[in-house]
Design a protein around this motif. Structure first.
Motif: not given
Length: 308
Positions: A1-8, A20-23
């Protein structure tokens, strides 16, 4: 797991965040408004201007990946993209995140034959130059060892609620049996991309070292002309094929006088006046990915218009 930042939070940004959330990943979606078309369970939302590197850097602190799924207003690309792209690149560099960017085929310009990621970037439009410059800057930073970057490029999106050459207006008219007006030659072969496939490839390349420092084409179905798409969409709905006509260039010019988006589209109209075909073989061979089946894509569009 890790932090993922999606712009848009358009079709691709939302699909990426959902995947990503489902993972089980920690996902933060950044937009100017803090909202999106559809709420996503387990996804945190932040309202900020991503072209502000200080604000974006704070939001992306500790992130493993920064996903550029932004989509500025079409007619404002030359003024909005440069500071936004610079902020994303600087944030990824300073924070150590992989920068995974969603792009398109504009940078190749008017070509003869299918486009692969190895096709030289020779844009013939202002918007194409914007996208090509973004990749060149990111690649230069990657090659200098300052940051890890990758980019995915798709053709025109084909899905309900996605902005594209064939969009909601065209779908609703076709399914209602009304004439559909399209850009360029209605019979020119054209590649079409599902936003869901963009999200799947984006998440894949962000996590795979083999992908970094390169651009990749989104798996897409065999090319079809705009007339074919409309006919097959109508057939999927059990209806007669709607009539399809091309919008003459002079009419496009007149329409652009009142609509800045149409005016901005004129410089990329060449994409519909000749074959415009994407080669995704490198993606398929490297990652084993395939596009969403064509019939499934059409079924999804038909389902979005139950009253058409």
């Amino acid at each position: 797991m890790g932090k993922h930042v999606v712009v848009g939070a358009g079709p691709v940004g939302s699909a990426t965040a959902r995947l990503l959330a489902e993972r089980g990943e920690e996902v933060v979606v950044v937009t100017r408004t803090g909202a999106s078309a559809a709420p996503l369970e387990g996804v945190r939302r932040l309202q900020l201007d991503a072209s502000d590197p200080q604000a974006l850097g704070s939001a992306a602190e500790g992130a493993a990946v920064l996903y550029n799924c932004a989509n500025p207003p079409y007619h404002r690309w030359p003024e909005v993209w440069p500071p936004l792209a610079a902020s994303l690149l600087a944030t990824a560099e300073h924070g150590g995140a992989v920068l995974a960017t969603v792009s398109n085929l504009y940078g190749y310009g008017a070509v003869d034959g299918p486009m692969s990621p190895d096709t030289p970037l020779r844009p013939v439009s202002t918007k194409g130059e914007v996208r090509a410059t973004m990749w060149r800057d990111a690649l230069a930073a990657h090659q200098a060892g300052r940051v890890r970057v990758t980019e995915v490029r798709g053709s025109d999106y084909l899905a309900a609620n996605a902005v594209g050459a064939l969009d909601d207006r065209a779908f609703s008219r076709a399914l209602a049996g009304r004439t559909v007006q399209v850009l360029g030659d209605p019979d020119a072969p054209h590649s079409w991309t599902d936003p869901q496939d963009v999200a799947r490839l984006l998440a894949t390349v962000a996590a795979d070292e083999r992908a970094w420092g390169r651009a990749w084409h989104v798996p897409s179905n065999a090319p079809r002309s705009q007339r074919q798409v409309v006919a097959e969409l109508c057939a999927a709905a059990g209806r007669p094929a709607a009539k399809v006509t091309g919008i003459p260039r002079p009419v496009l010019v007149l329409l652009g006088l009142a609509d800045p988006t149409i005016r901005a589209a004129r410089e990329t109209a060449y994409q519909f006046e000749r074959p415009f075909v994407l080669d995704d073989s490198a993606t398929r061979e490297t990652f084993g990915l395939a596009p969403t089946p064509w019939e499934e894509m059409l079924a999804g569009i038909v389902a979005a218009y139950p009253n058409a």
